[in-house]
Every structure is written in C-alpha cells, then in structure tokens.
Design a protein around this motif. Structure first.
Motif, PDB file in Angstrom:
ATOM      1  N   SER A  71      30.715  -6.057 -34.281  1.00 19.58           N
ATOM      2  CA  SER A  71      30.936  -6.189 -35.709  1.00 19.58           C
ATOM      3  C   SER A  71      32.006  -7.234 -35.943  1.00 19.58           C
ATOM      4  CB  SER A  71      31.389  -4.832 -36.258  1.00 19.58           C
ATOM      5  OG  SER A  71      31.403  -4.801 -37.644  1.00 19.58           O
ATOM      6  N   PRO A  72      31.901  -8.082 -36.923  1.00 22.95           N
ATOM      7  CA  PRO A  72      30.858  -8.134 -37.943  1.00 22.95           C
ATOM      8  C   PRO A  72      29.607  -8.853 -37.442  1.00 22.95           C
ATOM      9  CG  PRO A  72      32.482  -9.827 -38.377  1.00 22.95           C
ATOM     10  CD  PRO A  72      32.965  -9.052 -37.178  1.00 22.95           C
ATOM     11  N   LEU A  73      28.511  -8.621 -38.169  1.00 23.21           N
ATOM     12  CA  LEU A  73      27.248  -9.299 -37.892  1.00 23.21           C
ATOM     13  C   LEU A  73      26.689  -9.871 -39.181  1.00 23.21           C
ATOM     14  CD1 LEU A  73      25.456  -6.784 -35.494  1.00 23.21           C
ATOM     15  CD2 LEU A  73      26.332  -9.039 -34.896  1.00 23.21           C
ATOM     16  N   ARG A  74      25.997 -10.973 -39.053  1.00 23.31           N
ATOM     17  CA  ARG A  74      25.329 -11.577 -40.199  1.00 23.31           C
ATOM     18  C   ARG A  74      23.930 -10.987 -40.331  1.00 23.31           C
ATOM     19  NH1 ARG A  74      26.332 -17.892 -40.416  1.00 23.31           N
ATOM     20  NH2 ARG A  74      25.702 -17.484 -42.551  1.00 23.31           N
ATOM     21  N   PHE A  75      23.336 -11.192 -41.492  1.00 27.02           N
ATOM     22  CA  PHE A  75      22.006 -10.663 -41.787  1.00 27.02           C
ATOM     23  C   PHE A  75      20.998 -11.089 -40.723  1.00 27.02           C
ATOM     24  CE2 PHE A  75      17.813 -10.740 -43.655  1.00 27.02           C
ATOM     25  CZ  PHE A  75      17.748  -9.548 -44.339  1.00 27.02           C
ATOM     26  N   SER A  76      21.011 -12.368 -40.369  1.00 28.25           N
ATOM     27  CA  SER A  76      20.025 -12.871 -39.400  1.00 28.25           C
ATOM     28  C   SER A  76      20.176 -12.192 -38.037  1.00 28.25           C
ATOM     29  CB  SER A  76      20.133 -14.386 -39.255  1.00 28.25           C
ATOM     30  OG  SER A  76      21.443 -14.746 -38.867  1.00 28.25           O
ATOM     31  N   ALA A  77      21.404 -11.906 -37.639  1.00 26.57           N
ATOM     32  CA  ALA A  77      21.622 -11.213 -36.366  1.00 26.57           C
ATOM     33  C   ALA A  77      21.108  -9.781 -36.441  1.00 26.57           C
ATOM     34  CB  ALA A  77      23.103 -11.227 -36.002  1.00 26.57           C
ATOM     35  N   LEU A  78      21.381  -9.117 -37.551  1.00 21.26           N
ATOM     36  CA  LEU A  78      20.870  -7.751 -37.722  1.00 21.26           C
ATOM     37  C   LEU A  78      19.351  -7.742 -37.740  1.00 21.26           C
ATOM     38  CD1 LEU A  78      23.397  -6.356 -40.328  1.00 21.26           C
ATOM     39  CD2 LEU A  78      22.968  -5.432 -38.042  1.00 21.26           C
ATOM     40  N   LYS A  79      18.756  -8.707 -38.399  1.00 17.64           N
ATOM     41  CA  LYS A  79      17.293  -8.799 -38.467  1.00 17.64           C
ATOM     42  C   LYS A  79      16.708  -8.947 -37.071  1.00 17.64           C
ATOM     43  CE  LYS A  79      13.169  -9.698 -40.229  1.00 17.64           C
ATOM     44  NZ  LYS A  79      12.389  -9.392 -39.060  1.00 17.64           N
ATOM     45  N   ARG A  80      17.347  -9.752 -36.242  1.00 19.29           N
ATOM     46  CA  ARG A  80      16.891  -9.964 -34.873  1.00 19.29           C
ATOM     47  C   ARG A  80      17.071  -8.696 -34.021  1.00 19.29           C
ATOM     48  NH1 ARG A  80      19.880 -13.863 -34.094  1.00 19.29           N
ATOM     49  NH2 ARG A  80      21.523 -12.879 -32.895  1.00 19.29           N
ATOM     50  N   LEU A  81      18.197  -8.018 -34.192  1.00 23.23           N
ATOM     51  CA  LEU A  81      18.516  -6.843 -33.379  1.00 23.23           C
ATOM     52  C   LEU A  81      17.693  -5.614 -33.768  1.00 23.23           C
ATOM     53  CD1 LEU A  81      22.384  -7.270 -33.260  1.00 23.23           C
ATOM     54  CD2 LEU A  81      20.812  -7.469 -31.314  1.00 23.23           C
ATOM     55  N   VAL A  82      17.493  -5.417 -35.060  1.00 26.45           N
ATOM     56  CA  VAL A  82      16.736  -4.248 -35.537  1.00 26.45           C
ATOM     57  C   VAL A  82      15.264  -4.670 -35.557  1.00 26.45           C
ATOM     58  CG1 VAL A  82      16.489  -2.530 -37.351  1.00 26.45           C
ATOM     59  CG2 VAL A  82      18.731  -3.517 -36.886  1.00 26.45           C
ATOM     60  N   TYR A  83      14.685  -4.685 -34.387  1.00 27.52           N
ATOM     61  CA  TYR A  83      13.335  -5.201 -34.187  1.00 27.52           C
ATOM     62  C   TYR A  83      12.311  -4.455 -35.046  1.00 27.52           C
ATOM     63  CZ  TYR A  83       9.012  -6.520 -31.916  1.00 27.52           C
ATOM     64  OH  TYR A  83       7.753  -6.987 -31.679  1.00 27.52           O
ATOM     65  N   GLY A  84      11.511  -5.223 -35.793  1.00 24.80           N
ATOM     66  CA  GLY A  84      10.432  -4.641 -36.568  1.00 24.80           C
ATOM     67  C   GLY A  84      10.743  -4.422 -38.035  1.00 24.80           C
ATOM     68  N   VAL A  85      12.001  -4.484 -38.428  1.00 20.62           N
ATOM     69  CA  VAL A  85      12.352  -4.271 -39.830  1.00 20.62           C
ATOM     70  C   VAL A  85      12.040  -5.545 -40.614  1.00 20.62           C
ATOM     71  CG1 VAL A  85      14.782  -5.005 -39.670  1.00 20.62           C
ATOM     72  CG2 VAL A  85      14.103  -3.350 -41.395  1.00 20.62           C
ATOM     73  N   THR A  86      11.520  -5.376 -41.824  1.00 23.42           N
ATOM     74  CA  THR A  86      11.250  -6.531 -42.676  1.00 23.42           C
ATOM     75  C   THR A  86      12.534  -6.937 -43.392  1.00 23.42           C
ATOM     76  OG1 THR A  86      10.680  -5.205 -44.616  1.00 23.42           O
ATOM     77  CG2 THR A  86       8.874  -5.743 -43.068  1.00 23.42           C
ATOM     78  N   PRO A  87      12.641  -8.198 -43.807  1.00 23.92           N
ATOM     79  CA  PRO A  87      13.841  -8.621 -44.538  1.00 23.92           C
ATOM     80  C   PRO A  87      14.080  -7.785 -45.799  1.00 23.92           C
ATOM     81  CG  PRO A  87      12.587 -10.535 -43.848  1.00 23.92           C
ATOM     82  CD  PRO A  87      11.751  -9.331 -43.528  1.00 23.92           C
ATOM     83  N   LYS A  88      13.027  -7.438 -46.505  1.00 19.21           N
ATOM     84  CA  LYS A  88      13.165  -6.639 -47.727  1.00 19.21           C
ATOM     85  C   LYS A  88      13.765  -5.273 -47.424  1.00 19.21           C
ATOM     86  CE  LYS A  88      10.544  -4.452 -51.415  1.00 19.21           C
ATOM     87  NZ  LYS A  88       9.233  -4.152 -51.965  1.00 19.21           N
ATOM     88  N   VAL A  89      13.229  -4.605 -46.417  1.00 16.37           N
ATOM     89  CA  VAL A  89      13.710  -3.263 -46.071  1.00 16.37           C
ATOM     90  C   VAL A  89      15.134  -3.340 -45.528  1.00 16.37           C
ATOM     91  CG1 VAL A  89      13.358  -1.282 -44.526  1.00 16.37           C
ATOM     92  CG2 VAL A  89      11.413  -2.298 -45.738  1.00 16.37           C
ATOM     93  N   LEU A  90      15.433  -4.345 -44.715  1.00 16.43           N
ATOM     94  CA  LEU A  90      16.795  -4.488 -44.193  1.00 16.43           C
ATOM     95  C   LEU A  90      17.781  -4.696 -45.338  1.00 16.43           C
ATOM     96  CD1 LEU A  90      18.784  -4.645 -41.871  1.00 16.43           C
ATOM     97  CD2 LEU A  90      18.191  -7.076 -41.616  1.00 16.43           C
ATOM     98  N   THR A  91      17.408  -5.520 -46.298  1.00 16.17           N
ATOM     99  CA  THR A  91      18.266  -5.740 -47.467  1.00 16.17           C
ATOM    100  C   THR A  91      18.498  -4.435 -48.215  1.00 16.17           C
ATOM    101  OG1 THR A  91      17.525  -8.019 -47.709  1.00 16.17           O
ATOM    102  CG2 THR A  91      18.467  -6.978 -49.666  1.00 16.17           C
ATOM    103  N   GLN A  92      17.445  -3.648 -48.415  1.00 20.67           N
ATOM    104  CA  GLN A  92      17.572  -2.355 -49.104  1.00 20.67           C
ATOM    105  C   GLN A  92      18.494  -1.415 -48.343  1.00 20.67           C
ATOM    106  OE1 GLN A  92      13.448  -1.235 -49.277  1.00 20.67           O
ATOM    107  NE2 GLN A  92      13.135  -2.145 -51.302  1.00 20.67           N
ATOM    108  N   ARG A  93      18.315  -1.325 -47.024  1.00 22.19           N
ATOM    109  CA  ARG A  93      19.141  -0.424 -46.217  1.00 22.19           C
ATOM    110  C   ARG A  93      20.598  -0.869 -46.252  1.00 22.19           C
ATOM    111  NH1 ARG A  93      15.058   1.648 -46.773  1.00 22.19           N
ATOM    112  NH2 ARG A  93      16.382   2.641 -48.255  1.00 22.19           N
ATOM    113  N   LEU A  94      20.841  -2.164 -46.126  1.00 25.42           N
ATOM    114  CA  LEU A  94      22.220  -2.664 -46.151  1.00 25.42           C
ATOM    115  C   LEU A  94      22.881  -2.358 -47.487  1.00 25.42           C
ATOM    116  CD1 LEU A  94      21.707  -6.066 -44.318  1.00 25.42           C
ATOM    117  CD2 LEU A  94      23.026  -4.107 -43.474  1.00 25.42           C
ATOM    118  N   ARG A  95      22.162  -2.537 -48.572  1.00 23.75           N
ATOM    119  CA  ARG A  95      22.721  -2.241 -49.896  1.00 23.75           C
ATOM    120  C   ARG A  95      23.038  -0.761 -50.042  1.00 23.75           C
ATOM    121  NH1 ARG A  95      18.702  -6.031 -53.536  1.00 23.75           N
ATOM    122  NH2 ARG A  95      19.754  -7.998 -53.057  1.00 23.75           N
ATOM    123  N   GLU A  96      22.133   0.088 -49.566  1.00 26.90           N
ATOM    124  CA  GLU A  96      22.367   1.532 -49.672  1.00 26.90           C
ATOM    125  C   GLU A  96      23.537   1.969 -48.797  1.00 26.90           C
ATOM    126  OE1 GLU A  96      20.028   5.804 -49.487  1.00 26.90           O
ATOM    127  OE2 GLU A  96      18.959   3.994 -48.884  1.00 26.90           O
TER     128      GLU A  96
END
Length: 135
Positions: free
Chosen positions: A57-82
């Motif tokens: 930590s910290p991580l940028r969105f693109s790194a999280l997207k790469r690490l959390v394999y299979g998550v869509t950008p939309k869903v990752l954005t929703q989860r991060l906001r929540e």
C-alpha cells in the motif's frame, strides 16, 4: 442411544449465542448490525482488494485491476467507492499530468485484515489438503 455435543461444538454455540443474543430470527430488526458491518466486505472482490492493499500500500487503480484478476473496471470502481465510504480505505488524489489516484488501508481496514488472518490460514490449509487429495 444417548447423544452428546462435543465440547468444541458447545463452546462455539455459546459464543455465537452471546454475540448474536440481540437478534430474534422471528422478528429481525429493520437494520441488522451484523449485515450493515459485513456487507461492504462480503462480496466477491472487496476482500481481495483489501488483501492486496494490506500486502502493498498504496496502490493505484491500474495495479489493483491487474492484481484482482477478473474484476471489471466498473465493479472495481464500485467496490473502491463503497470501501472508502465505509472507512476501510482512503483515496488520495495527487494533482499532476496525469492525475494520480492512490488507495491505501485505513486503521479499520488493517484491523479487519488482522482479524481475518486465522480464516485466511484455514482457507490455505483447506486448499493444500484438496490439492494433496486431487488425483
């Protein structure tokens, strides 16, 4: 034939009754405190996001997207906001070209992961056992 409960089962039952003593299954409250606290971290992706932020930590969105394999950008954005709204992580914006957004755990997020360590160890143990039993 007499039946008996194993001591561990009795202990588990007692612990659960103490923790959930205020809940009446016949008359659930309109807002269940357990559900309200558990909901933000009980979906398919949120725990993975928190785990990776706990590892590095910290991580940028693109790194999280790469690490959390299979998550869509939309869903990752929703989860991060929540998770941010619930206090598990913080979002830091650094002005520049391009704008840099970093995510990191809050004390609540770290506390949650610390309490999950036993569960994570058990899950890894189960995975190892299954791999050993596979043909």
């Amino acid at each position: 034939m007499d039946t008996y409960a194993e001591p561990d089962a009795v202990t588990l039952s007692k612990k659960l009754r103490v923790i959930f003593s205020s809940l009446d299954p016949n008359h659930p409250p309109p807002l269940c405190p357990i559900r309200d606290v558990f909901a933000p971290v009980s979906d398919r992706w949120s725990v993975l996001v928190l785990i990776f932020l706990g590892i590095e930590s910290p991580l940028r969105f693109s790194a999280l997207k790469r690490l959390v394999y299979g998550v869509t950008p939309k869903v990752l954005t929703q989860r991060l906001r929540e998770l941010e709204a619930e206090g598990y992580l913080t979002r830091t914006v650094t002005v520049g070209v391009p704008v840099q957004v970093d995510y990191s755990l809050t004390p609540l997020g770290r506390s949650f992961l610390e309490r999950c360590l036993g569960l994570f160890a058990w899950l890894e143990e189960q995975r190892t056992l299954r791999l050993a039993q596979a043909p």
